[in-house]
Design an enzyme around this catalytic site. Structure first.
Site, PDB file in Angstrom:
ATOM      1  N   ALA A   1      14.672   2.439  -1.567  1.00  0.00           N
ATOM      2  CA  ALA A   1      15.612   3.378  -2.154  1.00  0.00           C
ATOM      3  C   ALA A   1      16.928   3.375  -1.379  1.00  0.00           C
ATOM      4  O   ALA A   1      18.008   3.240  -1.971  1.00  0.00           O
ATOM      5  CB  ALA A   1      15.003   4.780  -2.168  1.00  0.00           C
ATOM      6  N   GLY A   2      16.854   3.495  -0.061  1.00  0.00           N
ATOM      7  CA  GLY A   2      18.070   3.590   0.730  1.00  0.00           C
ATOM      8  C   GLY A   2      18.871   2.298   0.730  1.00  0.00           C
ATOM      9  O   GLY A   2      20.093   2.308   0.578  1.00  0.00           O
TER      10      GLY A   2
ATOM     11  N   HIS B   1      -5.580   6.578  -1.807  1.00  0.00           N
ATOM     12  CA  HIS B   1      -5.711   5.254  -2.402  1.00  0.00           C
ATOM     13  C   HIS B   1      -7.152   4.793  -2.276  1.00  0.00           C
ATOM     14  O   HIS B   1      -7.720   4.830  -1.193  1.00  0.00           O
ATOM     15  CB  HIS B   1      -4.781   4.282  -1.689  1.00  0.00           C
ATOM     16  CG  HIS B   1      -4.550   3.031  -2.457  1.00  0.00           C
ATOM     17  ND1 HIS B   1      -5.536   2.111  -2.639  1.00  0.00           N
ATOM     18  CD2 HIS B   1      -3.469   2.555  -3.092  1.00  0.00           C
ATOM     19  CE1 HIS B   1      -5.047   1.115  -3.364  1.00  0.00           C
ATOM     20  NE2 HIS B   1      -3.802   1.353  -3.646  1.00  0.00           N
TER      21      HIS B   1
ATOM     22  N   ARG C   1      -5.917   5.933  -9.561  1.00  0.00           N
ATOM     23  CA  ARG C   1      -6.345   6.045  -8.161  1.00  0.00           C
ATOM     24  C   ARG C   1      -7.146   7.291  -7.849  1.00  0.00           C
ATOM     25  O   ARG C   1      -8.146   7.217  -7.146  1.00  0.00           O
ATOM     26  CB  ARG C   1      -5.117   6.063  -7.292  1.00  0.00           C
ATOM     27  CG  ARG C   1      -4.404   4.778  -7.388  1.00  0.00           C
ATOM     28  CD  ARG C   1      -3.162   4.832  -6.631  1.00  0.00           C
ATOM     29  NE  ARG C   1      -2.655   3.466  -6.611  1.00  0.00           N
ATOM     30  CZ  ARG C   1      -1.496   3.111  -6.140  1.00  0.00           C
ATOM     31  NH1 ARG C   1      -0.701   4.012  -5.630  1.00  0.00           N
ATOM     32  NH2 ARG C   1      -1.137   1.872  -6.158  1.00  0.00           N
TER      33      ARG C   1
ATOM     34  N   HIS D   1      -2.194   7.641   1.056  1.00  0.00           N
ATOM     35  CA  HIS D   1      -1.405   6.474   0.772  1.00  0.00           C
ATOM     36  C   HIS D   1       0.019   6.795   0.348  1.00  0.00           C
ATOM     37  O   HIS D   1       0.968   6.131   0.744  1.00  0.00           O
ATOM     38  CB  HIS D   1      -2.115   5.722  -0.348  1.00  0.00           C
ATOM     39  CG  HIS D   1      -1.363   4.577  -0.869  1.00  0.00           C
ATOM     40  ND1 HIS D   1      -1.018   3.515  -0.084  1.00  0.00           N
ATOM     41  CD2 HIS D   1      -0.868   4.311  -2.090  1.00  0.00           C
ATOM     42  CE1 HIS D   1      -0.359   2.641  -0.799  1.00  0.00           C
ATOM     43  NE2 HIS D   1      -0.239   3.102  -2.018  1.00  0.00           N
TER      44      HIS D   1
ATOM     45  N   ARG E   1       0.648   9.232  -8.771  1.00  0.00           N
ATOM     46  CA  ARG E   1       1.501   8.085  -9.058  1.00  0.00           C
ATOM     47  C   ARG E   1       0.647   6.905  -9.506  1.00  0.00           C
ATOM     48  O   ARG E   1      -0.374   6.614  -8.904  1.00  0.00           O
ATOM     49  CB  ARG E   1       2.285   7.672  -7.819  1.00  0.00           C
ATOM     50  CG  ARG E   1       3.027   6.369  -7.996  1.00  0.00           C
ATOM     51  CD  ARG E   1       3.858   6.026  -6.811  1.00  0.00           C
ATOM     52  NE  ARG E   1       3.085   5.599  -5.662  1.00  0.00           N
ATOM     53  CZ  ARG E   1       2.607   4.365  -5.503  1.00  0.00           C
ATOM     54  NH1 ARG E   1       2.785   3.452  -6.425  1.00  0.00           N
ATOM     55  NH2 ARG E   1       1.927   4.052  -4.416  1.00  0.00           N
TER      56      ARG E   1
ATOM     57  N   LEU F   1       7.623   1.414  -6.175  1.00  0.00           N
ATOM     58  CA  LEU F   1       8.683   0.432  -5.951  1.00  0.00           C
ATOM     59  C   LEU F   1       9.706   0.561  -7.072  1.00  0.00           C
ATOM     60  O   LEU F   1      10.912   0.531  -6.856  1.00  0.00           O
ATOM     61  CB  LEU F   1       8.088  -0.971  -5.918  1.00  0.00           C
ATOM     62  CG  LEU F   1       7.012  -1.200  -4.859  1.00  0.00           C
ATOM     63  CD1 LEU F   1       6.487  -2.630  -4.926  1.00  0.00           C
ATOM     64  CD2 LEU F   1       7.563  -0.916  -3.473  1.00  0.00           C
TER      65      LEU F   1
HETATM   66  C1  LIG Z   1       0.235  -0.167   2.117  1.00  0.00           C
HETATM   67  C2  LIG Z   1       1.068   0.305   0.964  1.00  0.00           C
HETATM   68  C3  LIG Z   1       1.108  -0.422  -0.217  1.00  0.00           C
HETATM   69  C4  LIG Z   1       1.884  -0.018  -1.288  1.00  0.00           C
HETATM   70  N1  LIG Z   1       1.887  -0.768  -2.423  1.00  0.00           N
HETATM   71  C5  LIG Z   1       2.653  -0.394  -3.458  1.00  0.00           C
HETATM   72  C6  LIG Z   1       2.700  -1.180  -4.634  1.00  0.00           C
HETATM   73  O1  LIG Z   1       2.029  -2.198  -4.750  1.00  0.00           O
HETATM   74  N2  LIG Z   1       3.496  -0.795  -5.632  1.00  0.00           N
HETATM   75  C7  LIG Z   1       4.261   0.325  -5.542  1.00  0.00           C
HETATM   76  O2  LIG Z   1       5.000   0.585  -6.472  1.00  0.00           O
HETATM   77  N3  LIG Z   1       4.254   1.078  -4.426  1.00  0.00           N
HETATM   78  C8  LIG Z   1       3.469   0.760  -3.385  1.00  0.00           C
HETATM   79  N4  LIG Z   1       3.446   1.537  -2.255  1.00  0.00           N
HETATM   80  C9  LIG Z   1       4.322   2.707  -2.140  1.00  0.00           C
HETATM   81  C10 LIG Z   1       5.729   2.287  -1.781  1.00  0.00           C
HETATM   82  O3  LIG Z   1       5.706   1.243  -0.854  1.00  0.00           O
HETATM   83  C11 LIG Z   1       6.553   3.398  -1.144  1.00  0.00           C
HETATM   84  O4  LIG Z   1       6.381   4.553  -1.841  1.00  0.00           O
HETATM   85  C12 LIG Z   1       8.024   3.069  -1.186  1.00  0.00           C
HETATM   86  O5  LIG Z   1       8.238   1.822  -0.612  1.00  0.00           O
HETATM   87  C13 LIG Z   1       8.859   4.095  -0.482  1.00  0.00           C
HETATM   88  O6  LIG Z   1      10.174   3.620  -0.356  1.00  0.00           O
HETATM   89  P1  LIG Z   1      11.325   4.506   0.192  1.00  0.00           P
HETATM   90  O7  LIG Z   1      12.553   3.705   0.131  1.00  0.00           O
HETATM   91  O8  LIG Z   1      11.340   5.783  -0.524  1.00  0.00           O
HETATM   92  O9  LIG Z   1      10.961   4.862   1.682  1.00  0.00           O
HETATM   93  P2  LIG Z   1      10.580   3.973   2.972  1.00  0.00           P
HETATM   94  O10 LIG Z   1      10.400   2.572   2.640  1.00  0.00           O
HETATM   95  O11 LIG Z   1       9.496   4.690   3.641  1.00  0.00           O
HETATM   96  O12 LIG Z   1      11.873   4.026   3.859  1.00  0.00           O
HETATM   97  C14 LIG Z   1      12.192   5.100   4.657  1.00  0.00           C
HETATM   98  C15 LIG Z   1      13.402   4.747   5.470  1.00  0.00           C
HETATM   99  O13 LIG Z   1      13.948   5.906   6.004  1.00  0.00           O
HETATM  100  C16 LIG Z   1      14.236   5.757   7.355  1.00  0.00           C
HETATM  101  N5  LIG Z   1      14.127   7.068   7.943  1.00  0.00           N
HETATM  102  C17 LIG Z   1      13.164   7.998   7.749  1.00  0.00           C
HETATM  103  N6  LIG Z   1      13.447   9.092   8.445  1.00  0.00           N
HETATM  104  C18 LIG Z   1      14.600   8.867   9.079  1.00  0.00           C
HETATM  105  C19 LIG Z   1      15.402   9.623   9.969  1.00  0.00           C
HETATM  106  N7  LIG Z   1      15.065  10.846  10.330  1.00  0.00           N
HETATM  107  N8  LIG Z   1      16.518   9.068  10.444  1.00  0.00           N
HETATM  108  C20 LIG Z   1      16.865   7.813  10.094  1.00  0.00           C
HETATM  109  N9  LIG Z   1      16.166   7.063   9.264  1.00  0.00           N
HETATM  110  C21 LIG Z   1      15.041   7.583   8.767  1.00  0.00           C
HETATM  111  C22 LIG Z   1      13.279   4.726   7.851  1.00  0.00           C
HETATM  112  O14 LIG Z   1      13.821   4.062   8.942  1.00  0.00           O
HETATM  113  C23 LIG Z   1      13.149   3.830   6.638  1.00  0.00           C
HETATM  114  O15 LIG Z   1      14.163   2.864   6.699  1.00  0.00           O
HETATM  115  C24 LIG Z   1       2.653   1.145  -1.179  1.00  0.00           C
HETATM  116  C25 LIG Z   1       2.611   1.883  -0.008  1.00  0.00           C
HETATM  117  C26 LIG Z   1       1.805   1.488   1.057  1.00  0.00           C
HETATM  118  C27 LIG Z   1       1.694   2.353   2.257  1.00  0.00           C
END
Ligand SMILES: Cc1cc2nc3c(=O)[nH]c(=O)nc-3n(C[C@H](O)[C@H](O)[C@H](O)COP(=O)(O)OP(=O)(O)OC[C@H]3O[C@@H](n4cnc5c(N)ncnc54)[C@H](O)[C@@H]3O)c2cc1C
Ligand code: HEM
Ligand code: HEM
Ligand code: SF4
Ligand code: F3S
Ligand code: FES
Lengths: 653, 254, 259
Positions: free
Chosen positions: A59-60, A281, A345, A416, A450, A456
């Site tokens: 997202a970020g 999960h 799930r 998860h 979810r 993703l």
């Molecule tokens: C093992 C696993 C498998 C998965 N498989 C799937 C899949 O097959 N399909 C699917 O759709 N989803 C899947 N998911 C879920 C999905 O990966 C996540 O929900 C999604 O990637 C979250 O993305 P995000 O950008 O919101 O956050 P994140 O990727 O968690 O990013 C968070 C970011 O914020 C930063 N951050 C956090 N707090 C701070 C702070 N205080 N100061 C500065 N930076 C900070 C971190 O450094 C990081 O860069 C899976 C999850 C897991 C755990």
């Protein structure tokens, strides 16, 4: 005393309903019309706006890259040493999109429908529809960036089916889809860093949100290498900081994932919605012992070709190959004939828990069920199965020393994903003007559960295709206003709050490590607010958490100083926030007297043990307002209306 | 099992470091190597000593954070395995294990076992992307990619950016990392327009931080994703070709 | 602040971080102003290609030279004839020894570039790891040959100077008679220390070739999974051939088999 009256003292309810600011009109033209209605910032003016993005996950990174491309001046903070390390990298299975490339009847409407239904009717219809609409653009975007999606021999994109869906709409890149999508977003981001439109701060952790006149105008962050506390000011703040699954200590989340950014925004007034909606999960590798630091997920895609079973006999100690076919219970196929091993799930997780609780668990400590590939290997040949899952099989073998080609895998559910998060309106803005929340950090789109391969999709939808439009709508009227100076008192105050907090941890000089407290908290919430929750367990958790928090502040031991890399100090702040957050999560779970999606209250189930929703009383998103640590929070309800997907008991039979 | 640890301790980037020995009399063979360090840290904290700083996050071998020289090998003795996926059953009971940070000029030590690997990001910045601004993409199926090409690109793209290749290379060369990134994009049809500039810029940036490859092949063996050094050959070839191609492109502009 | 590598105010930062900080972010686009061959040779990958190309020339020379020298087993007249023939190639189109000189110039050029790039890459690689590993390294793939290229190279380089002084210019060889190639060689190799020098140097050369003639394929990007295994065979075969051929001559002479 009835349970309900018991908890009413624990929180207040706001009288007015919360407005999601959903644009009017028919569902399939809301987004198009809204895009036209929103104010625009003209290209020359974009560079006059400074936007702070926190988080470099899907997202970020996608948001920062897209905003940079548009011409905004972006500052990106991440506590990782490189944006590419964000937790999103670990997603394995795939990403959904309503492309209907398989000609199996998929459509935007079907993806929308499946997601609302999969979320057990606790999400906002308009958001979900938009998500389904932009899903197709995401795949185009990622393919153009060079994401090496799996292909057919003719060169076209390949798809597979994923939990909760009857169509094949999941795009994937081997078992590393999250990695490849993140690398795509990261490369787009690095291009902007190179061009100077995005300024990247690594190993920098946001510790405070700064408001000025009620608007989000900046953040205070700590440089994790030098300990410097520094303010960043901008016209808007975007949080894309991921989920809070690590409140359970053991989860499939990356070790550093935490709720601090969202929690500190919450403390500044941002509403936190549906914290009790956590997802378990079904296919993780069972824990092997106490020292385990983290649970490992086996992608759900395995359920496409694997069959879940347990021995019919209680306490069967035979190895899998000695249990004859007639003595195996393929319980998912038996109970849910239409979806079989592919039920959502939450349904799968609870079914597995039921078998293990009943004493039919397998493995050395009887804490798992089998996921068996024998049939697929026979049908497709070992090579085809190997090709599909080689890296997952390798990972499994590395951890357990068993090869799933020969012995069935053992799986058990683990925390998860977290559907709850900061409340946002249709434009992804929280109730604090200027604070936008994306990805897993917000509460939108997935309701109470979810579907696989949708996180993703949501992260990238928010970052690539929603925020770049909606943020302009907020910024346009601010043209000409300089961002609040970092010399302003609001920043000074926030900085000193952060400094004081750090000083406090460093001087407490107690007896237990930060991790110890985290583990203790994890045990409380997992046992009492995990896969199954009841008034009793939640009350128990609510009485145990506050003393633990107290103890933490008096008894934590953080060695070292602030002026160099100090990983205990980093963790101390995160665990402190979890100790406050955990309480709210349990309270939310206690107040929601129904079972829905990932939230399963044992008091509310059908005769055959399925979740029983209460649409009359709980068809709302519950968004909590912070009133002080330990003080009763205020509940704001955003009523959810279902005009396009009719409320029905979810059934996967 | 009983293990002895010799761990590099260094208080900060400018401090002088040294090995310190620790005894771990009772650890389980089912533990991962990072869990061993966790356990050590708990013990250190108990004894009022500062815990060992080390980078880690996913603990699934995918984020590329973990980074340790274990007994003189990057990520330790298991092939194709990141430190977080290394289990103690790979070690002999009673043995001593030496743990050191990555060493390379471009990877300065931040503290103990943690190093700054930003230089790898700079290589990406200089060209490791396809310029496709959001919203400008055609339908995904308009770009046909033969399965073999997609698979080969994926083989290269599997790199997790851990830097073990640099750590293992006797010359501190980042050739394998750069080769993997270049190959991922240069193999795909989408990557063709920028192909020659990409390889030129990325190699030039790489060389401003790292050593040069003399084909030791050590990187391939240390790589947790077993990226093949065949990609290094591809990188060299593309770089060679880029000299001509870029010249031609430039001369077309007059 | 967070870019550790860009911070200049970190007093007394050690050399390790300075290397990275010299080229701070963001990375400027590469300038394309120099003539492209100069630019190319300026890069390490370019230098490696040059090493490989000059390496191939040197390999070619060493092979042909060995074949020619093996005539030592056929007797004095054969070897001398061969020496004479070398000087005559190109006649009558070219004056005597002109072609030989062209060859020599090419060879000198190849040596010069080979050595210069070897030197500057070695310096670059030393700078790239200012702080060495403090514990024992356990190599898996890097072999003795690959890790000693610069030493085997230096041995071969010094040997060539001695060798020229011995058999071409003659001042290292008390019995030297210009033109009697065979007699010069026999006299020279009959002295035990000289024979040892030859044997040691040629083993070093064999080791150098063992890695070099595999490595050059990588450097030039000559890679095809179907043929890759042959690169190894080629390297082993070539190194063995040269070593056996070249070592045999001083060995046979010093042991008195060939007189
Ligand atoms: C093992 C696993 C498998 C998965 N498989 C799937 C899949 O097959 N399909 C699917 O759709 N989803 C899947 N998911 C879920 C999905 O990966 C996540 O929900 C999604 O990637 C979250 O993305 P995000 O950008 O919101 O956050 P994140 O990727 O968690 O990013 C968070 C970011 O914020 C930063 N951050 C956090 N707090 C701070 C702070 N205080 N100061 C500065 N930076 C900070 C971190 O450094 C990081 O860069 C899976 C999850 C897991 C755990
Ligand atoms: C003065 C003497 C020499 C020195 C100092 C020298 C040094 C080196 C060095 C340092 C390398 C790089 C190692 C590597 O890339 O793996 C190298 C490579 C090589 N050398 Fe030499 N060398 C010398 C003479 C020779 C001779 C006489 C030959 C031929 C018989 C030769 C053939 C090669 C080849 C084929 C390579 C491989 C090039 C490549 O990998 O691209 N060298 N040499
Ligand atoms: C045992 C093996 C060798 C023998 C018997 C041998 C013999 C000779 C002889 C007899 C000459 C003089 C030729 C003449 O003047 O016509 C000569 C010249 C030369 N040799 Fe060797 N040599 C051997 C190995 C080598 C090796 C290994 C190298 C280099 C790597 C080498 C490089 C040269 C060069 C550069 C000349 C000068 C050529 C010229 O100027 O024409 N030799 N060698
Ligand atoms: S090539 Fe391998 S060793 Fe190098 S950074 Fe990538 S994954 Fe790590
Ligand atoms: S170990 Fe180093 S020398 Fe080249 S082949 Fe690998 S980068
Ligand atoms: S901790 Fe993520 S790769 Fe090891």
């Amino acid at each position: 005393m009835s349970p309900r009256s018991n908890i009413s003292a624990r929180f207040d309810t706001a009288p007015d309903p919360l407005d999601g600011r959903v644009p009017p009109g028919p569902i399939d033209s809301k987004w198009t019309d809204h895009k036209f209605d929103m104010r625009l910032v003209n290209p020359a003016n974009k560079r006059k706006f400074e936007i702070i993005v926190v988080g470099s996950g899907l997202a970020g990174a996608s948001a920062a890259a897209s905003l940079g491309e548009l011409g905004y001046k972006v500052t990106l903070l991440t506590f990782h040493d490189s944006p590419r390390r964000a937790h999103s990298i670990a997603a394995q299975g795939g990403i959904n999109a309503a492309k209907n490339y398989k000609n199996d009847g998929d459509s935007v409407h079907r993806l929308f429908y499946d997601t609302v239904k999969g979320g057990d009717y606790r999400s906002r219809e308009a958001n979900v529809h938009r998500l389904a609409e932009v899903s197709v653009d995401i795949i185009d975007q990622c393919a153009a960036q060079g994401v090496p999606f799996a292909r057919e021999y003719g060169g076209l994109l390949d798809n597979r089916s994923f939990g909760g869906a009857q169509v094949s709409r999941t795009f994937y890149a081997r078992g590393q889809t999250g990695q490849q999508l993140l690398l795509g977003a990261y490369s787009a981001l690095m291009r902007q860093v190179h061009l100077g439109s995005v300024k990247l701060y690594r190993r920098t952790e946001m510790l405070e949100l700064v408001l000025h006149d009620g608007r989000a105008t900046g953040v205070v962050a700590r440089d994790l290498v030098t300990g410097e506390i520094r303010s960043f000011s901008g016209h808007a703040v975007v949080l894309a900081t991921g989920g809070y699954g690590n409140v359970f200590y053991l989860s499939t989340n990356a070790k550093a994932s935490n709720a601090s950014a969202t929690w500190r925004a919450h403390r500044k007034g941002a509403l936190f919605a549906n914290p009790c909606f956590t997802q378990i999960h079904p296919t993780c590798i069972p824990a092997s012992d106490e020292f385990q630091s983290k649970l490992t997920l086996m992608s759900e895609s395995l359920r496409n070709d694997g069959r879940v079973w347990v021995p019919k006999e209680l306490d069967d100690t035979r190895t899998a190959d000695l249990v004859p076919e007639s003595e195996r219970d393929y319980f998912l196929e038996r109970r849910y004939p239409a979806f079989g091993n592919l039920v959502p799930r939450d349904v799968a997780s609870r079914a597995i828990k039921r078998e293990v609780d009943a004493g039919r668990g397998v493995g050395p400590i009887k804490n798992g069920v089998y996921l068996d590939f024998a049939e697929s290997i026979e049908r497709l040949g070992p090579k085809a199965v190997e090709e599909r899952y080689s890296n997952l099989f390798e990972m499994y073998e590395r951890i357990t020393d068993e090869n799933p080609q020969n012995t069935p895998m053992r799986i058990y559910p683990a925390v998860h994903y977290t559907m709850g998060g900061l409340w946002v309106d249709y434009d992804l803005m929280s109730n604090l003007p200027g604070l936008f929340v994306l990805g897993e950090a917000n509460f939108s789109d997935h309701g109470a559960n979810r579907l696989g391969a949708s996180a993703l999709m949501q992260g990238l939808a928010d970052g690539y295709f929603v925020l770049p439009y909606t943020i302009g709508n907020y910024l346009a009227p601010l043209l000409g206003a300089a961002p609040v100076s970092t010399d302003d008192t609001v920043f000074a105050e926030a900085e000193s709050t952060v400094r004081d907090e750090i000083k406090r941890y460093l001087s407490t000089n107690g007896t237990h490590s930060v991790d110890w407290f985290h583990r203790e908290l994890g045990k409380i919430v997992w046992d009492n607010c995990g896969m199954a929750r009841s008034t009793e367990t939640l009350e128990k958790a609510l009485t145990e958490i506050p003393p633990l928090r107290e103890q933490f502040h008096n008894d934590v031991k953080v060695l070292g100083d602030n002026e160099s890399m100090n990983q205990s100090l980093e963790k101390a702040g995160r665990v402190s926030d979890f100790l406050e957050f955990g309480e709210l999560m349990c309270l939310d779970a206690l107040h929601r007297e129904e079972s829905c999606g990932g939230h399963f209250r044992v008091e509310h189930q059908t005769e055959d043990g399925e979740a029983l929703r209460d649409d009359e009383n709980f068809a709302y998103a519950g968004a909590w307002e912070f009133n002080g640590v330990g003080a009763p929070p205020t509940l704001h309800k955003e009523p959810l209306e279902f005009e396009n997907v009719h409320l029905a008991q979810r059934s996967y039979k | 099992m009983h293990l002895k640890l010799r761990v590099w301790r260094q208080a900060g980037p400018t401090a002088t470091g040294a090995f310190e020995s620790y005894d771990m009399p009772e650890v389980s063979a089912e533990m991962s190597f990072l869990e061993l360090i966790d356990e050590l840290n708990e013990k250190l904290i108990e004894a009022n000593k500062e815990p060992v700083a080390f980078d880690h996050d996913c603990r699934e071998g995918i984020c590329g954070s973990c980074s340790m020289m274990i007994n003189g090998q990057a990520h330790g003795p298991s092939r194709g395995t990141a430190t977080c996926q290394l289990f103690l059953r790979k070690f002999v009971d009673g043995s001593e294990i030496t743990v050191e940070p990555w060493r390379a000029g471009a990877f300065p030590v931040i503290r103990d076992l943690s190093t700054d690997r930003t230089a790898l990001d700079h290589i990406i910045e200089s060209g490791g992307f396809i310029s496709a601004p959001t919203g400008s993409a055609p339908d995904a199926n308009l770009i046909l990619v033969p399965k073999e090409v997609a698979d080969a690109a994926m083989d290269a793209a599997a790199c997790i950016g851990c830097g073990a290749c640099v750590a293992a290379c006797p010359n501190s060369a980042a050739q394998l990392f750069t080769a993997a990134k270049v190959a991922h994009l240069n193999l795909l049809p989408q990557g063709q327009p920028e192909r020659w500039n990409r390889v030129q810029n990325m190699v030039d940036t790489m060389e401003s931080y790292f050593g040069s490859c003399t084909n030791h092949g050590e990187c391939e063996k240390a790589c947790p994703k077993e990226i093949s050094i065949d990609f290094i050959a591809l990188l060299n070839k593309d770089y060679l070709k880029a000299q001509w191609k870029n010249r031609k492109l430039e001369s077309q502009r007059g | 602040m967070p870019e550790l590598t860009t911070e200049d105010d970190r007093a007394g930062a050690d050399d390790a971080s300075r290397l990275a900080r010299e080229v701070g972010p963001p990375v400027p686009p590469s300038p394309r102003d120099k003539p492209f061959l100069v630019r190319f040779y300026g890069s390490a990958v370019g230098k490696k290609s040059v090493m490989a190309l000059t390496g191939i020339m040197l390999l070619g020379f060493v092979l042909v030279h060995m074949i020619g020298n093996l005539k030592i087993y056929l007797g004095a007249s054969h070897l001398n004839e061969y020496g004479e023939w070398l000087r005559m190639i190109g006649e009558p189109a070219l004056p005597r020894t002109v072609f030989l000189w062209l060859l020599r110039i090419g060879l000198i050029g190849a040596f010069a570039f080979h050595i210069h790039s070897a030197y500057s890459l070695t310096r670059m690689n030393q700078r790239a790891r200012p702080v060495k590993y403090q514990s024992h390294r356990e190599y898996v793939a890097a072999n003795f040959a690959s890790r000693t290229m610069r030493w085997t190279g230096i041995i071969v380089g010094l040997f060539i100077i001695f060798h020229l002084a011995d058999l071409t210019w003659g001042f290292a060889n008390p019995d030297f008679v210009r033109g009697s190639v065979y007699a010069n060689a026999i006299h020279s190799f009959s002295r035990v220390p000289v024979a040892i020098i030859y044997i040691v140097a040629n083993i070093a050369l064999g080791i150098h070739i063992f890695h070099g003639s595999w490595s050059m394929f990588q450097s030039l990007g000559l890679n095809n999974p179907r043929f890759n295994i042959w690169r190894r065979y080629f390297a082993v075969g070539f190194a063995a051939l040269i070593t056996v051929g070249n070592v045999s001559m001083p060995l046979m002479v010093v042991t008195g088999v060939v007189k």
